[in-house]
Design an enzyme around this catalytic site. Structure first.
Site, PDB file in Angstrom:
ATOM      1  N   CYS A  29      54.168  42.885  39.995  1.00 29.47           N
ATOM      2  CA  CYS A  29      52.969  42.492  39.261  1.00 29.47           C
ATOM      3  C   CYS A  29      52.422  43.633  38.403  1.00 29.47           C
ATOM      4  CB  CYS A  29      51.885  41.993  40.205  1.00 29.47           C
ATOM      5  SG  CYS A  29      51.564  43.107  41.572  1.00 29.47           S
ATOM      6  N   GLU A  44      45.548  38.186  44.398  1.00 28.70           N
ATOM      7  CA  GLU A  44      46.230  39.263  43.683  1.00 28.70           C
ATOM      8  C   GLU A  44      47.221  38.595  42.747  1.00 28.70           C
ATOM      9  OE1 GLU A  44      45.669  42.522  44.037  1.00 28.70           O
ATOM     10  OE2 GLU A  44      44.109  42.192  45.534  1.00 28.70           O
ATOM     11  N   GLY A  67      50.482  36.359  44.023  1.00 24.42           N
ATOM     12  CA  GLY A  67      51.411  35.490  43.303  1.00 24.42           C
ATOM     13  C   GLY A  67      50.912  35.200  41.912  1.00 24.42           C
ATOM     14  N   ALA A  85      48.821  30.393  38.319  1.00 26.17           N
ATOM     15  CA  ALA A  85      48.874  28.936  38.483  1.00 26.17           C
ATOM     16  C   ALA A  85      48.718  28.563  39.949  1.00 26.17           C
ATOM     17  CB  ALA A  85      50.192  28.404  37.929  1.00 26.17           C
ATOM     18  N   VAL A  86      49.466  29.244  40.799  1.00 20.53           N
ATOM     19  CA  VAL A  86      49.359  28.940  42.229  1.00 20.53           C
ATOM     20  C   VAL A  86      48.033  29.460  42.772  1.00 20.53           C
ATOM     21  CG1 VAL A  86      50.448  29.238  44.479  1.00 20.53           C
ATOM     22  CG2 VAL A  86      51.855  28.985  42.452  1.00 20.53           C
ATOM     23  N   GLY A  87      47.546  30.546  42.179  1.00 20.73           N
ATOM     24  CA  GLY A  87      46.243  31.078  42.591  1.00 20.73           C
ATOM     25  C   GLY A  87      45.160  30.026  42.469  1.00 20.73           C
TER      26      GLY A  87
END
Lengths: 507, 485
Positions: free
Chosen positions: B249, B215, B193, B196-198
């Site tokens: 991505c 990833e 994803g 930011a969410v990582g």
């Protein structure tokens, strides 16, 4: 060149004897560096992806690129309460920083080492020697306490390796998470020993005491406690006592083979848990302890039950509790109900039991009939699992830790003739063509949701390969017959059989 | 985020208090050792393959509803590749799972060292389902995206029919459900994803000392050599951008080309655009943007950009659709260059020379892939050595993710860890070192390790020291280095 100075410095900081320093620090550290030195060319070579008949024209490769600027850090005290910074780096400063740095250099990374403030003489020595030997634009040493370490952790690094306690490991991981920095954590745990009494108890006793009292137990791999069936506990205690006396013939306090604890805080902590134990002390004890000199006598305690103060947390000191159990399954269940340790140890000659323990426990590593040695065996990864950490190092594993595996592909123009279906406008014919590069799937066993079916028809390209292989084998076999002297290309039986059906095969 | 309009009943969110129970249940089954036998793992994996392969039509339908994606993209680009990956695992994992013996070593052979690859426990996968969990012997919870409710609902319905429900489960939901999942302890987390969410995932994992594989994405640049065949380049680049409307991505983010070659490239794109969409992009099966927010963001960018539209530019707010839009004369500080586009806009950035492009790329966070379109070996080397990225691809895009045997992973802000094939197997396995000390080791080799330490023992310990190559090699030292010990 400076080994004597290191030996002296370690003697000052930790009271450690030259033998231990030589074995655990120098051999390990030098071994790592020399191995990296000899292998850096081999490890850095670009690697071709395994041959695949469908994709080889795209020349898939993996390049080994360095990650960038990496940080190797030892432990520090995050708060006054964690005064017993239970860490390896305090006590094995060279192995935990410089040895790992070898992998970073081999991978092509610039590197900063943060040494611990609790071993001032050693840290000072490294800080003094570094500029004399190492390129100062690439490799630096940072010294300091909590404020300095906090600052270091606020910055962005391309990889961080941390050796130390679980508590501080979480702090390092959280700081790294903010920068999306990959981390390797080498933490600790309560490493259990499963002792099958049919194993030679004298051999076991010597090895166990060596592992436990080396560096007065301040080793992440040190065996923490021993499980043994209750009926054999007395025999074990006798064997341990014999080994103990042979190690310290003039008594532990007079032996120069024992190191000192890293701090008085560590002393207080160990004294605390030993005073609260409900087990029986059979060797050692607090009688000859010396807080100022940070000397804690090696102590063996028997009849330690579940819930005892000695089993609360990783001891990281020279106390060896013996936990008598009904059978070793009880010990295994106890271990599995708790966080995974860095190492598990099993002493047995029974191959089935050995396999059982290996298959039914989880730990960073597992040694059979010895303790701690796996760290020095080249080719074995050193790392934990669960709360004992993640990532691995030593040798090539260190190199891989600091390397980014950069995939690469170089696509020739003619590939589009085959892969033309990928381009819009999408057609049904294109959809069929896309199946050509699909995999051949075997039929599964029938079960809920799956109806028994024939194996799927394979894509054209894949079966062409199998046909080619089959033909090749057939031609080879026939040629071999011919070469071996049989008349003709075809076996006479086959010719005769064909003749029965009216087919003439003779050439 | 609430489910997309019209599909509120399609995807059922997992009740939050169920989530810890699911984890407990899976942990208990995992601890019972059910996944230890390789045969069982193989069987489960095969069932997973059949789940995908036997339901192509349903997945195609679901993707059509969620994203307007054409069957060729779904089957050709996604499902076939998924099955290929899973088959690769199926055919090879038994070899990988075998205990590995490190190379022979004269001093240590007696210890019989072995590396065993063992499972970690219960793994959380946030994003697409991962067959790696099964072959490594881990139980697995998949948190699927609520933004593609039909696809997620299809998988949620099919999974229990094929896979062992005591080991493999799906969790669905939005932010509250995901937060609940992240508060629990997992033995490994794989996340696909945004960066930011990582970060959120990494911070949550740090609290439990959970290893993670991230990833993420990045602004994947293309360096286009003016001497390159522009038609080929335009075809492959527009293909990558049109695929799922640029929501991949590894799609191309923007193209760097020298000023003098921009017109040739634009001409090639115009030609290819007509070939791809003969009746115009509105009539072509181009995917839609995944959410209203994404659509508004892309619309906004296409309005604010100072680049000139060469092709495309059409949009339809009703179905969150925008045509693949090619822009030229985009400046480095244009609004479309600020962040990863993740949408159907393809800016061409003319540069004076490639060093400007490389400097700009290196001053930003590392992308997931760097693409170079050139036949010149020197230019390839130049592009590769002067940039840092997850992958480096020449003359194509996106295909690097489906070639078996290549690891897929990012570096820096594009993530860390590697997935696919052998690499996901190693990621989700713990390498457990084993060795065994024979009884004779103490009397013959390691006797000096026991106290009391004497001078004699000090000498013996010194014998283990490796030979150190000198700082300034001489002929004598080089000859000596050939000796085995």
């Amino acid at each position: 060149e400076n080994s004597k100075r290191f030996e002296d410095a370690l003697a000052v900081d930790l009271g450690r004897h030259t033998v231990e320093t030589r074995v655990s620090e120098f051999t390990g550290t030098l071994g790592e560096i020399v191995e990296a030195y000899h292998n850096v060319a081999k490890w850095s070579k670009p690697q071709a992806a395994p041959f695949d008949i469908q994709w080889f024209p795209l020349r898939p490769k993996i390049y080994k690129s360095p990650k960038g600027v990496v940080l190797i850090i030892g432990p520090f005290n995050a708060s006054p309460r964690i005064s017993f910074a239970t860490t390896e780096e305090l006590t094995y400063p060279l192995v935990c920083t410089i040895a790992i740095m070898a992998g970073a250099i081999a991978a092509g990374c610039a590197c900063v080492i943060k040494m611990s403030e609790h071993i001032p003489t050693v840290s000072g020595l490294i800080a003094e020697l570094f500029p004399k030997y190492m390129d100062q634009d690439l490799f630096q040493v940072i010294n300091g306490g909590v404020p300095e370490t906090s600052k270091v952790l606020e910055l962005q690094w391309d990889h961080i390796v941390f050796t130390g306690s679980t508590t501080v490991g979480k702090i390092v991981a959280s700081a790294a998470a903010k920068h999306l920095t990959p981390v390797t954590l080498e933490l600790g745990g309560q490493n259990p020993v499963f002792l099958d009494p049919s194993y030679d108890l004298d051999v076991a006793a010597r090895r166990l005491l060596w592992g436990r009292f080396m560096n007065v137990g301040q080793v992440c791999l040190s065996p923490n406690h021993i499980f043994i069936p209750a009926s054999a506990q007395d025999k074990l205690v006798e064997a341990l006592s014999r080994a103990y006396d042979s190690f310290y013939p003039e008594g532990a306090a007079n032996s120069d083979s024992l190191s000192r604890l890293v701090s008085t805080g560590a002393f207080d902590r160990l004294q605390g848990v030993l005073e609260k134990t409900r087990g029986t002390i059979v060797k050692g004890g607090l009688a000859e302890a010396d807080r100022e000199g940070r000397f804690f006598p090696p102590t063996i305690v028997k009849d330690v039950k579940e819930g005892d103060s000695l089993l609360d947390a990783e001891l990281f000191g020279p106390i060896l509790p013996i936990v008598p159990v009904k059978d070793l399954q009880e010990g295994i269940d106890y271990t599995n109900a708790r966080p995974h340790p860095l190492a598990a140890y099993v002493f047995t000659d029974d191959a089935k039991f050995k396999k059982y323990v290996i298959d039914n426990t989880q730990s960073g590593a597992i040694d059979v009939n010895d303790v701690c040695v796996h760290m020095t065996v080249p080719g074995l990864p050193f790392g934990g699992v669960g709360t004992s950490g993640y990532g691995a190092h030593t040798g090539k594993f260190s190199f891989d830790t600091f390397t980014h595996h950069r995939s690469s592909v170089d696509s020739p123009a003619w590939v589009d003739k085959i892969l033309n279906f990928r381009f819009p406008p999408y057609t049904d014919k294109g959809l069929k063509q896309s199946q050509l590069i699909a995999a051949k799937i075997p039929a599964p066993r029938p079960g809920p949701g799956i109806v028994p079916a024939k194996a799927q028809k394979s894509g054209l390209l894949v079966s062409a390969q199998s046909v080619a292989v089959a033909l090749g084998v057939l031609i080879f076999a026939l040629g071999l017959r011919r070469a071996l002297g049989y008349d003709g290309w075809l076996p006479p039986t086959l010719v005769a059989l064909a003749g029965r059906f009216g087919v003439s095969l003779s050439s | 985020m609430s489910p997309s309009k019209g599909t509120a009943s399609v995807l059922q969110y997992t009740p939050i208090d169920e989530i810890p129970k699911i984890r407990e249940h899976l942990k208990a089954t995992y601890n019972s050792g059910r996944l230890l036998p390789l045969e069982y793992r193989k069987q489960q994996l095969l069932r997973l393959i059949h789940l995908v392969e036997g339901n192509y039509a349903r997945f195609e339908e679901a993707f059509k509803v969620d994203l307007g994606r054409h069957a060729v993209e779904v089957t050709g680009a996604e499902l076939n590749n998924t099955v290929m990956d899973l088959m690769y695992l199926h055919d090879n994992f038994e070899t990988w799972a075998k205990p590995e013996k490190p190379g022979f070593n004269l001093k240590f052979w007696a210890f019989g060292p072995v590396i065993r690859r063992v499972p970690k426990g219960v793994v959380l996968v946030v994003g697409p389902f991962n067959g790696g969990a099964i072959v490594t012997g881990n139980a697995c919870v998949v948190k699927m995206s609520e933004l593609t409710p039909n696809v997620s609902a299809t998988l949620t319905e099919l999974l229990p029919r094929y896979l062992d429900q005591d080991l493999f489960r799906v969790v669905n939901g939005g932010i509250p459900e995901t937060t609940a999942v992240l508060q629990l302890q997992w033995d490994h987390i794989v996340f696909t994803g945004s960066a930011a969410v990582g970060r959120i995932i990494a911070i949550a994992a740090a609290k439990h000392l959970t290893p993670t594989t991230l990833e993420l994405g990045g602004q994947c640049p293309v360096f286009c050599d003016p001497k390159m065949d522009m038609y080929l380049t335009a075809r492959r680049l527009l293909w990558a951008k049109a695929l799922n409307a640029g929501q991949t991505c590894t799609t191309v983010n923007h193209i760097f080309v020298p000023y003098e070659a921009q017109d040739a490239l634009v001409e090639a794109f115009t030609k290819v655009y007509k070939e791809f969409f003969p009746e115009g992009p509105e009539r072509a099966p181009i995917s839609t943007l995944v959410t209203d927010v994404a659509f508004k963001r892309i619309r906004g960018l296409s309005e604010k950009t100072k680049g000139e539209i060469v092709c495309g530019g059409q949009w339809d707010e009703g179905r969150r659709w925008m045509a693949p839009t090619i822009l030229k004369n985009v400046a480095l500080d244009d609004t479309v260059m600020e962040n990863e586009l993740f949408g159907p806009i393809l800016p061409i950035v003319p540069v004076r020379d490639f060093q400007d492009a490389i400097d700009w790329t290196n001053s930003r966070s590392h992308p997931l892939a760097v693409y170079a379109f050139t036949d010149d070996a020197k230019f390839k080397e130049y592009g590769k050595s002067n940039t840092h990225s997850g992958q480096f691809v020449v003359n194509d895009t996106t295909l690097q993710t489906i070639i078996p045997g290549l690891p897929f992973g990012g570096v820096g802000e594009s993530g860390y860890g590697m997935v696919k094939g052998r690499y996901i197997f190693d990621t989700l396995s713990h390498m457990r070192a084993t060795c065994e000390s024979p009884w004779f080791v103490d009397s013959m080799v390691l006797g000096w390790r026991f106290p009391p330490y004497t001078d004699a023992k000090v000498k013996q310990a010194a014998a283990l020291k490796p030979r150190v190559p000198p700082l300034n090699p001489s002929w004598g030292s080089m000859l000596r280095s050939w000796m085995p010990f």
